[in-house]
Write a protein that holds these residues in place. Structure first.
Motif, PDB file in Angstrom:
ATOM      1  N   THR A 160       0.848  -1.137   0.208  1.00 21.86           N
ATOM      2  CA  THR A 160      -0.255  -0.098   0.100  1.00 21.86           C
ATOM      3  C   THR A 160       0.806   1.403  -0.182  1.00 21.86           C
ATOM      4  OG1 THR A 160      -1.596  -1.111   1.176  1.00 21.86           O
ATOM      5  CG2 THR A 160      -1.795   1.243   1.218  1.00 21.86           C
ATOM      6  N   PRO A 161       0.869   2.056  -1.024  1.00 25.07           N
ATOM      7  CA  PRO A 161       1.597   3.503  -1.091  1.00 25.07           C
ATOM      8  C   PRO A 161       1.177   4.344   0.066  1.00 25.07           C
ATOM      9  CG  PRO A 161       0.662   3.044  -3.234  1.00 25.07           C
ATOM     10  CD  PRO A 161       0.014   1.998  -2.140  1.00 25.07           C
ATOM     11  N   CYS A 162       2.223   4.774   0.585  1.00 29.47           N
ATOM     12  CA  CYS A 162       2.189   5.845   1.780  1.00 29.47           C
ATOM     13  C   CYS A 162       2.453   5.009   3.111  1.00 29.47           C
ATOM     14  CB  CYS A 162       0.979   6.739   1.679  1.00 29.47           C
ATOM     15  SG  CYS A 162       0.906   7.589   0.208  1.00 29.47           S
ATOM     16  N   ARG A 163       1.987   3.608   3.094  1.00 29.63           N
ATOM     17  CA  ARG A 163       2.163   3.062   4.268  1.00 29.63           C
ATOM     18  C   ARG A 163       3.259   2.001   4.027  1.00 29.63           C
ATOM     19  NH1 ARG A 163      -2.286  -1.509   5.604  1.00 29.63           N
ATOM     20  NH2 ARG A 163      -0.753  -2.790   4.193  1.00 29.63           N
ATOM     21  N   ASP A 164       3.352   1.291   2.957  1.00 27.70           N
ATOM     22  CA  ASP A 164       4.460   0.222   2.939  1.00 27.70           C
ATOM     23  C   ASP A 164       5.640   0.751   2.415  1.00 27.70           C
ATOM     24  OD1 ASP A 164       3.048  -2.004   4.265  1.00 27.70           O
ATOM     25  OD2 ASP A 164       1.711  -2.151   2.379  1.00 27.70           O
ATOM     26  N   PHE A 165       5.460   1.856   1.450  1.00 21.80           N
ATOM     27  CA  PHE A 165       6.430   2.522   0.624  1.00 21.80           C
ATOM     28  C   PHE A 165       5.983   3.778   0.465  1.00 21.80           C
ATOM     29  CE2 PHE A 165       4.488  -0.331  -2.130  1.00 21.80           C
ATOM     30  CZ  PHE A 165       3.985   0.596  -3.240  1.00 21.80           C
ATOM     31  N   ILE A 166       6.890   4.944   0.172  1.00 21.38           N
ATOM     32  CA  ILE A 166       6.561   6.210  -0.090  1.00 21.38           C
ATOM     33  C   ILE A 166       6.606   6.435  -1.432  1.00 21.38           C
ATOM     34  CG2 ILE A 166       7.119   7.152   2.268  1.00 21.38           C
ATOM     35  CD1 ILE A 166       9.612   8.469   1.114  1.00 21.38           C
ATOM     36  N   THR A 167       7.288   5.795  -2.153  1.00 22.14           N
ATOM     37  CA  THR A 167       7.477   6.118  -3.663  1.00 22.14           C
ATOM     38  C   THR A 167       8.133   4.882  -4.424  1.00 22.14           C
ATOM     39  OG1 THR A 167       8.028   7.533  -5.524  1.00 22.14           O
ATOM     40  CG2 THR A 167       9.639   7.085  -3.700  1.00 22.14           C
ATOM     41  N   PHE A 168       7.876   4.883  -5.691  1.00 27.10           N
ATOM     42  CA  PHE A 168       8.749   3.761  -6.759  1.00 27.10           C
ATOM     43  C   PHE A 168       9.461   4.452  -7.701  1.00 27.10           C
ATOM     44  CE2 PHE A 168       8.214   1.740 -10.952  1.00 27.10           C
ATOM     45  CZ  PHE A 168       9.438   0.909 -10.803  1.00 27.10           C
ATOM     46  N   LEU A 169      10.634   4.385  -7.718  1.00 28.02           N
ATOM     47  CA  LEU A 169      11.541   4.959  -8.730  1.00 28.02           C
ATOM     48  C   LEU A 169      12.100   4.020  -9.739  1.00 28.02           C
ATOM     49  CD1 LEU A 169      13.909   7.063  -6.608  1.00 28.02           C
ATOM     50  CD2 LEU A 169      11.760   7.777  -7.257  1.00 28.02           C
ATOM     51  N   GLY A 170      11.720   4.352 -10.925  1.00 27.01           N
ATOM     52  CA  GLY A 170      12.058   3.524 -12.173  1.00 27.01           C
ATOM     53  C   GLY A 170      11.535   3.812 -13.503  1.00 27.01           C
ATOM     54  N   SER A 171      11.629   2.796 -14.450  1.00 26.68           N
ATOM     55  CA  SER A 171      11.281   3.134 -15.686  1.00 26.68           C
ATOM     56  C   SER A 171       9.826   2.547 -16.160  1.00 26.68           C
ATOM     57  CB  SER A 171      12.310   2.093 -16.612  1.00 26.68           C
ATOM     58  OG  SER A 171      13.629   2.734 -16.640  1.00 26.68           O
ATOM     59  N   ASP A 172       9.208   2.880 -16.877  1.00 29.69           N
ATOM     60  CA  ASP A 172       8.087   2.418 -17.561  1.00 29.69           C
ATOM     61  C   ASP A 172       8.292   1.313 -18.387  1.00 29.69           C
ATOM     62  OD1 ASP A 172       5.817   2.049 -18.812  1.00 29.69           O
ATOM     63  OD2 ASP A 172       4.980   3.953 -18.746  1.00 29.69           O
ATOM     64  N   PHE A 173       8.176   0.055 -17.701  1.00 31.61           N
ATOM     65  CA  PHE A 173       8.507  -1.171 -18.409  1.00 31.61           C
ATOM     66  C   PHE A 173       7.574  -1.672 -19.630  1.00 31.61           C
ATOM     67  CE2 PHE A 173       9.864  -1.532 -13.885  1.00 31.61           C
ATOM     68  CZ  PHE A 173      11.213  -1.306 -14.008  1.00 31.61           C
ATOM     69  N   THR A 174       6.417  -1.047 -19.364  1.00 30.69           N
ATOM     70  CA  THR A 174       5.507  -1.372 -20.653  1.00 30.69           C
ATOM     71  C   THR A 174       6.017  -0.733 -21.749  1.00 30.69           C
ATOM     72  OG1 THR A 174       3.516  -1.909 -19.097  1.00 30.69           O
ATOM     73  CG2 THR A 174       3.114  -1.405 -21.629  1.00 30.69           C
ATOM     74  N   VAL A 175       6.036   0.529 -21.543  1.00 31.05           N
ATOM     75  CA  VAL A 175       6.691   1.537 -22.584  1.00 31.05           C
ATOM     76  C   VAL A 175       8.021   1.085 -23.312  1.00 31.05           C
ATOM     77  CG1 VAL A 175       7.591   3.858 -23.217  1.00 31.05           C
ATOM     78  CG2 VAL A 175       5.455   3.453 -21.920  1.00 31.05           C
ATOM     79  N   GLN A 176       9.014   0.460 -22.284  1.00 29.80           N
ATOM     80  CA  GLN A 176      10.286  -0.046 -22.943  1.00 29.80           C
ATOM     81  C   GLN A 176       9.819  -1.441 -23.883  1.00 29.80           C
ATOM     82  OE1 GLN A 176      12.250  -1.376 -19.255  1.00 29.80           O
ATOM     83  NE2 GLN A 176      13.384   0.529 -19.368  1.00 29.80           N
ATOM     84  N   GLY A 177       8.915  -1.970 -23.556  1.00 29.72           N
ATOM     85  CA  GLY A 177       8.505  -3.330 -24.445  1.00 29.72           C
ATOM     86  C   GLY A 177       7.921  -2.580 -25.778  1.00 29.72           C
ATOM     87  N   GLN A 178       6.966  -1.521 -25.648  1.00 27.62           N
ATOM     88  CA  GLN A 178       6.636  -1.038 -26.961  1.00 27.62           C
ATOM     89  C   GLN A 178       7.814  -0.036 -27.706  1.00 27.62           C
ATOM     90  OE1 GLN A 178       3.740   1.849 -24.901  1.00 27.62           O
ATOM     91  NE2 GLN A 178       2.184   0.344 -24.664  1.00 27.62           N
ATOM     92  N   ARG A 179       8.637   0.380 -27.364  1.00 28.63           N
ATOM     93  CA  ARG A 179       9.752   1.020 -28.007  1.00 28.63           C
ATOM     94  C   ARG A 179      10.623   0.156 -28.726  1.00 28.63           C
ATOM     95  NH1 ARG A 179      12.868   5.480 -24.319  1.00 28.63           N
ATOM     96  NH2 ARG A 179      13.387   6.083 -26.404  1.00 28.63           N
ATOM     97  N   SER A 180      10.575  -1.230 -28.017  1.00 29.65           N
ATOM     98  CA  SER A 180      11.503  -2.280 -28.432  1.00 29.65           C
ATOM     99  C   SER A 180      10.758  -2.629 -29.692  1.00 29.65           C
ATOM    100  CB  SER A 180      11.697  -3.537 -27.281  1.00 29.65           C
ATOM    101  OG  SER A 180      12.320  -2.959 -26.348  1.00 29.65           O
ATOM    102  N   ALA A 181       9.539  -2.916 -29.803  1.00 33.24           N
ATOM    103  CA  ALA A 181       9.004  -3.286 -31.017  1.00 33.24           C
ATOM    104  C   ALA A 181       8.785  -2.280 -32.002  1.00 33.24           C
ATOM    105  CB  ALA A 181       7.292  -3.469 -30.568  1.00 33.24           C
ATOM    106  N   ASP A 182       9.143  -0.788 -31.895  1.00 29.61           N
ATOM    107  CA  ASP A 182       9.163   0.074 -32.821  1.00 29.61           C
ATOM    108  C   ASP A 182      10.684  -0.045 -33.337  1.00 29.61           C
ATOM    109  OD1 ASP A 182       6.388   0.915 -32.197  1.00 29.61           O
ATOM    110  OD2 ASP A 182       7.040   2.443 -30.993  1.00 29.61           O
ATOM    111  N   ALA A 183      11.553  -0.056 -32.253  1.00 29.90           N
ATOM    112  CA  ALA A 183      12.948  -0.497 -32.936  1.00 29.90           C
ATOM    113  C   ALA A 183      12.918  -1.607 -33.772  1.00 29.90           C
ATOM    114  CB  ALA A 183      13.964  -0.414 -31.778  1.00 29.90           C
ATOM    115  N   MET A 184      12.299  -2.808 -33.196  1.00 21.77           N
ATOM    116  CA  MET A 184      12.399  -4.051 -34.232  1.00 21.77           C
ATOM    117  C   MET A 184      11.794  -3.609 -35.632  1.00 21.77           C
ATOM    118  SD  MET A 184      13.466  -7.053 -34.090  1.00 21.77           S
ATOM    119  CE  MET A 184      13.602  -7.548 -32.554  1.00 21.77           C
ATOM    120  N   ASN A 185      10.914  -3.007 -35.440  1.00 26.83           N
ATOM    121  CA  ASN A 185      10.133  -2.522 -36.943  1.00 26.83           C
ATOM    122  C   ASN A 185      11.274  -2.069 -37.757  1.00 26.83           C
ATOM    123  OD1 ASN A 185       7.882  -2.339 -38.984  1.00 26.83           O
ATOM    124  ND2 ASN A 185       8.218  -0.235 -38.271  1.00 26.83           N
TER     125      ASN A 185
END
Length: 354
Positions: A160-185
């Motif tokens: 639960t945000p704000c209780r178990d952790f205050i934030t998540f820092l990272g990449s948008d992994f779904t977008v990474q997959g999408q960009r990979s498909a575009d790059a493959m094209n």
């Protein structure tokens, strides 16, 4: 539908039904800059509109504080090595009295024990690179009971945000997959027989990179995903998997890999099969490590979607804001570069790769 296709479909369905993490469903607001001038330092692309605020800010300074950092995997992986170096450097810059550093070495049980040990040693804040999307709850609950803020980096974890952790820092992994498909094209001219080497199953990164690629691939009817199999984030495993895939599908001419360390293993298998990486088999990977970007510059691979591991400055900046009573976005997404032949050499010269 063939038996193999049916098995592939069933695996995807099981993963799609895995835990839904609140932070990955956040609605993103305006971009936010991050103060860090080191080459290749992570820059915030956007942040969630949902935020957490410390109801009883102590105004405590990080200088002189005991802070914990739980790393999840062996640092032979360049991503993990760069991530740890960034956190340690940021801790030193912040002037913390002691950074309690541990490495779970791919053990969920050890990571839970590590975080609990940090709490018993007096950590007033904890940074965690979760191994899996679930499993940390006992440690997170213990930290919450003692009002110890937890910042998660790279991989989101259930809670639960704000209780178990205050934030998540990272990449948008779904977008990474999408960009990979575009790059493959682009890399294949829109026509390819692709194999996919995925990360470890049950991991939010693997799930989202798989789904993002699959969804985007629907835009390109000339590109067909022939087979997909896990490489468990391991160069050795990925090499074995690629050997098997080449035997089962000798006509494949493209590889999508979830991580550079696996890509390098797969490239060895391609060479041993008498094929030329980057020519006979076009390659799109994710991470942005120096080794893979060098391969792109040399023509042995086509594209690499960066996952920037330099979270340290932003993680400590987030903790500072929390103790001051400022709003902290529940999800903070980093900007990732797409490396291709056009910018690979420049990136290597500038030191932005890791």
């Amino acid at each position: 539908m063939s038996r193999q296709d049916n098995q592939l479909s069933n695996r995807r369905a099981r993963r799609a039904g895995s835990v839904a993490l609140a932070v990955t469903a956040a609605i993103f607001a305006a971009p936010m800059a991050m103060a860090d001038d080191a080459p290749g330092s992570a820059v915030v692309q956007n942040q969630s509109s949902a935020s957490c605020t410390n109801a009883s800010p102590s105004r405590a300074t990080l200088k002189g504080m005991v802070v914990g950092f739980s790393q999840s995997e062996n640092e032979q992986n360049p991503f993990r090595a760069a991530e740890t170096a960034s956190v340690k450097a940021a801790a030193k810059q912040a002037g913390v009295a002691r950074l309690l550093y541990t490495n779970a070495n791919d053990s969920q049980a050890k990571q839970v024990a590590d975080v609990q040990s940090m709490i018993s040693q007096g950590a007033k804040a904890i940074i965690v690179a979760p191994l899996n999307a679930t499993g940390l709850q006992p440690a997170l609950e213990q930290a919450a009971e003692k009002n110890i803020p937890v910042v998660t980096i790279d991989r989101a974890t259930a809670g639960t945000p704000c209780r178990d952790f205050i934030t998540f820092l990272g990449s948008d992994f779904t977008v990474q997959g999408q960009r990979s498909a575009d790059a493959m094209n682009v890399a294949t001219g829109g026509k390819a027989k692709i194999v996919e080497i995925q990360g470890a199953y049950g991991n939010s990164v693997e799930t989202q990179r798989t789904q993002g690629f699959a969804d985007q691939l629907k835009k390109y009817p000339g590109m067909v995903l022939v087979a997909a199999q896990t490489g468990n984030w391991s160069a050795t495993d990925a090499q074995k998997v690629m050997e098997q895939l080449l035997l089962a599908h000798p006509d494949i001419d493209a590889l999508y890999s979830h991580a550079d360390v696996m890509t390098l293993g797969a490239m060895r298998a391609i060479q041993q099969a008498g094929k030329k990486p980057g020519t006979d088999v076009r390659i799109v990977s994710i991470d942005g490590t120096r080794s893979l970007v060098q391969a792109i510059a040399g023509g042995s691979a086509q594209a690499d979607v960066e996952t920037n591991p330099r979270f340290g400055p932003q993680a400590f900046g987030t903790l500072k804001a929390w103790f001051n009573g400022d709003k902290v976005a529940q999800a903070i997404t980093m900007k990732d570069t797409l490396y291709t032949k056009d910018n690979a050499s420049a990136a290597l010269s500038s030191g932005s790769t890791y």
